[in-house]
Design a protein around this motif. Structure first.
Motif, PDB file in Angstrom:
ATOM      1  N   MET A 162       0.883  -1.278   0.289  1.00 14.18           N
ATOM      2  CA  MET A 162       0.022  -0.133   0.064  1.00 14.18           C
ATOM      3  C   MET A 162       0.987   1.004   0.059  1.00 14.18           C
ATOM      4  N   GLY A 163       0.400   2.214  -0.684  1.00 19.54           N
ATOM      5  CA  GLY A 163       1.293   3.475  -0.751  1.00 19.54           C
ATOM      6  C   GLY A 163       0.830   4.500   0.484  1.00 19.54           C
ATOM      7  N   LEU A 164       1.628   5.618   0.522  1.00 17.04           N
ATOM      8  CA  LEU A 164       1.583   6.657   1.731  1.00 17.04           C
ATOM      9  C   LEU A 164       0.117   7.011   1.427  1.00 17.04           C
ATOM     10  N   THR A 165      -0.542   7.471   0.378  1.00 10.69           N
ATOM     11  CA  THR A 165      -1.849   8.016   0.500  1.00 10.69           C
ATOM     12  C   THR A 165      -2.924   7.134   0.751  1.00 10.69           C
ATOM     13  N   ALA A 166      -2.549   5.686   0.428  1.00  9.48           N
ATOM     14  CA  ALA A 166      -3.570   4.664   0.816  1.00  9.48           C
ATOM     15  C   ALA A 166      -3.574   4.553   2.420  1.00  9.48           C
ATOM     16  N   GLU A 167      -2.508   4.694   2.802  1.00 12.85           N
ATOM     17  CA  GLU A 167      -2.253   4.447   4.409  1.00 12.85           C
ATOM     18  C   GLU A 167      -2.670   5.705   5.269  1.00 12.85           C
ATOM     19  N   ILE A 168      -2.690   6.906   4.427  1.00 13.07           N
ATOM     20  CA  ILE A 168      -3.221   8.106   5.251  1.00 13.07           C
ATOM     21  C   ILE A 168      -4.812   7.872   5.019  1.00 13.07           C
ATOM     22  N   GLY A 169      -5.265   7.323   3.918  1.00 12.55           N
ATOM     23  CA  GLY A 169      -6.816   7.100   3.787  1.00 12.55           C
ATOM     24  C   GLY A 169      -7.029   6.068   5.088  1.00 12.55           C
ATOM     25  N   ALA A 170      -6.504   5.072   5.143  1.00 14.75           N
ATOM     26  CA  ALA A 170      -6.981   3.907   6.100  1.00 14.75           C
ATOM     27  C   ALA A 170      -6.687   4.609   7.443  1.00 14.75           C
TER      28      ALA A 170
ATOM     29  N   GLU B   9       5.522   3.724   5.833  1.00 12.90           N
ATOM     30  CA  GLU B   9       5.597   4.021   4.629  1.00 12.90           C
ATOM     31  C   GLU B   9       5.847   5.498   4.298  1.00 12.90           C
ATOM     32  N   PHE B  10       5.599   6.492   5.083  1.00 11.95           N
ATOM     33  CA  PHE B  10       5.838   7.741   5.206  1.00 11.95           C
ATOM     34  C   PHE B  10       7.491   7.823   5.064  1.00 11.95           C
ATOM     35  N   ARG B  11       8.210   7.217   5.767  1.00  9.21           N
ATOM     36  CA  ARG B  11       9.816   7.092   5.782  1.00  9.21           C
ATOM     37  C   ARG B  11      10.178   6.619   4.354  1.00  9.21           C
TER      38      ARG B  11
ATOM     39  N   PRO C 267      -0.336  28.181 -10.546  1.00  4.79           N
ATOM     40  CA  PRO C 267       0.144  26.484 -10.597  1.00  4.79           C
ATOM     41  C   PRO C 267       0.948  26.195 -11.822  1.00  4.79           C
ATOM     42  N   ALA C 268       0.595  26.927 -12.840  1.00  4.80           N
ATOM     43  CA  ALA C 268       1.390  26.838 -14.154  1.00  4.80           C
ATOM     44  C   ALA C 268       2.964  27.105 -14.123  1.00  4.80           C
ATOM     45  N   ALA C 269       3.163  28.259 -13.231  1.00  8.21           N
ATOM     46  CA  ALA C 269       4.433  28.664 -13.172  1.00  8.21           C
ATOM     47  C   ALA C 269       5.314  27.632 -12.422  1.00  8.21           C
ATOM     48  N   GLU C 270       6.589  27.733 -12.732  1.00  8.58           N
ATOM     49  CA  GLU C 270       7.437  26.690 -12.097  1.00  8.58           C
ATOM     50  C   GLU C 270       7.742  27.006 -10.811  1.00  8.58           C
ATOM     51  N   LEU C 271       7.333  26.129  -9.920  1.00 15.06           N
ATOM     52  CA  LEU C 271       7.720  25.909  -8.474  1.00 15.06           C
ATOM     53  C   LEU C 271       8.393  24.939  -8.084  1.00 15.06           C
ATOM     54  N   GLU C 272       9.727  25.433  -7.675  1.00 12.98           N
ATOM     55  CA  GLU C 272      10.862  24.512  -7.395  1.00 12.98           C
ATOM     56  C   GLU C 272      10.589  23.706  -5.970  1.00 12.98           C
ATOM     57  N   PHE C 273      11.020  22.501  -6.112  1.00 10.78           N
ATOM     58  CA  PHE C 273      10.781  21.530  -4.894  1.00 10.78           C
ATOM     59  C   PHE C 273      11.876  20.436  -5.160  1.00 10.78           C
ATOM     60  N   LEU C 274      12.136  19.803  -4.182  1.00 13.11           N
ATOM     61  CA  LEU C 274      13.177  18.907  -3.926  1.00 13.11           C
ATOM     62  C   LEU C 274      12.315  17.578  -3.837  1.00 13.11           C
ATOM     63  N   SER C 275      13.112  16.386  -4.375  1.00 10.64           N
ATOM     64  CA  SER C 275      12.468  15.234  -4.290  1.00 10.64           C
ATOM     65  C   SER C 275      13.382  14.643  -3.001  1.00 10.64           C
ATOM     66  N   VAL C 276      12.838  14.173  -1.920  1.00  8.17           N
ATOM     67  CA  VAL C 276      13.382  13.783  -0.733  1.00  8.17           C
ATOM     68  C   VAL C 276      12.444  12.693  -0.080  1.00  8.17           C
ATOM     69  N   LEU C 277      13.373  11.660   0.375  1.00  7.99           N
ATOM     70  CA  LEU C 277      12.517  10.594   1.285  1.00  7.99           C
ATOM     71  C   LEU C 277      12.146  11.197   2.710  1.00  7.99           C
ATOM     72  N   GLY C 278      10.877  10.571   2.813  1.00  6.75           N
ATOM     73  CA  GLY C 278      10.246  11.164   4.136  1.00  6.75           C
ATOM     74  C   GLY C 278      11.337  10.811   5.418  1.00  6.75           C
ATOM     75  N   ALA C 279      12.231   9.727   5.198  1.00  5.30           N
ATOM     76  CA  ALA C 279      13.088   9.327   6.150  1.00  5.30           C
ATOM     77  C   ALA C 279      14.197  10.485   6.350  1.00  5.30           C
ATOM     78  N   ARG C 280      14.579  11.043   5.172  1.00  5.24           N
ATOM     79  CA  ARG C 280      15.680  12.028   4.957  1.00  5.24           C
ATOM     80  C   ARG C 280      15.162  13.171   5.873  1.00  5.24           C
TER      81      ARG C 280
END
Length: 137
Positions: free
Chosen positions: A1-9, A23-25, A69-82
């Motif tokens: 199960m993914g994080l969104t499913a775990e949140i839903g549960a 799952e968050f980590r 939302p069409a403008a570039e919003l800078e973000f990092l991809s990062v593990l929850g654990a990190r």
């Protein structure tokens, strides 16, 4: 199960807290960056780092904040654990992670408590203070 499913549960009352945190980590989250730091908000004396499970969720957040939302919003991809093991301990004051905060039925807060963040920065872990020591006699 993914994080969104775990949140839903969890939100429906059938989830398992340990499975949710695990799952968050393991999940790669999108953390928006602004002014050289991670975007966050303050509520109740806690800093909440914003993190998102998808670009769509991040776009909903941008719209709610009045951003294009069409403008570039800078973000990092990062593990929850990190986020909880490396980023949060480097910050001053209690800090947690707010996941998908623009999704009314899919958001979840991961507060700065033991089992989520390292014990030295958890607000619910008492630190032992030894007796005051004066100069040697």
């Amino acid at each position: 199960m993914g994080l969104t499913a775990e949140i839903g549960a969890m939100r429906s009352g059938t989830g398992d807290p340990a499975r949710l945190v695990g799952e968050f980590r393991r999940t790669v989250l999108l953390a928006p960056v602004t002014d050289g730091g991670l975007m966050s908000g303050d509520q109740g004396g806690v800093r909440w780092i914003y993190a998102f499970t998808s670009e769509e969720s991040l776009a909903r957040f941008a719209r709610r904040r009045g951003l294009d939302p069409a403008a570039e919003l800078e973000f990092l991809s990062v593990l929850g654990a990190r986020l909880v093991d490396a980023v949060i301990p480097s910050l001053d004051g209690p800090t947690g992670v707010a996941v998908d905060v623009a999704d009314d039925d899919g958001s979840m807060l991961f507060p700065p408590v033991a089992g989520i963040v390292p014990d030295p920065v958890a607000v619910d872990v008492a630190t032992e203070v030894g007796p005051a020591r004066g100069p040697p006699r």
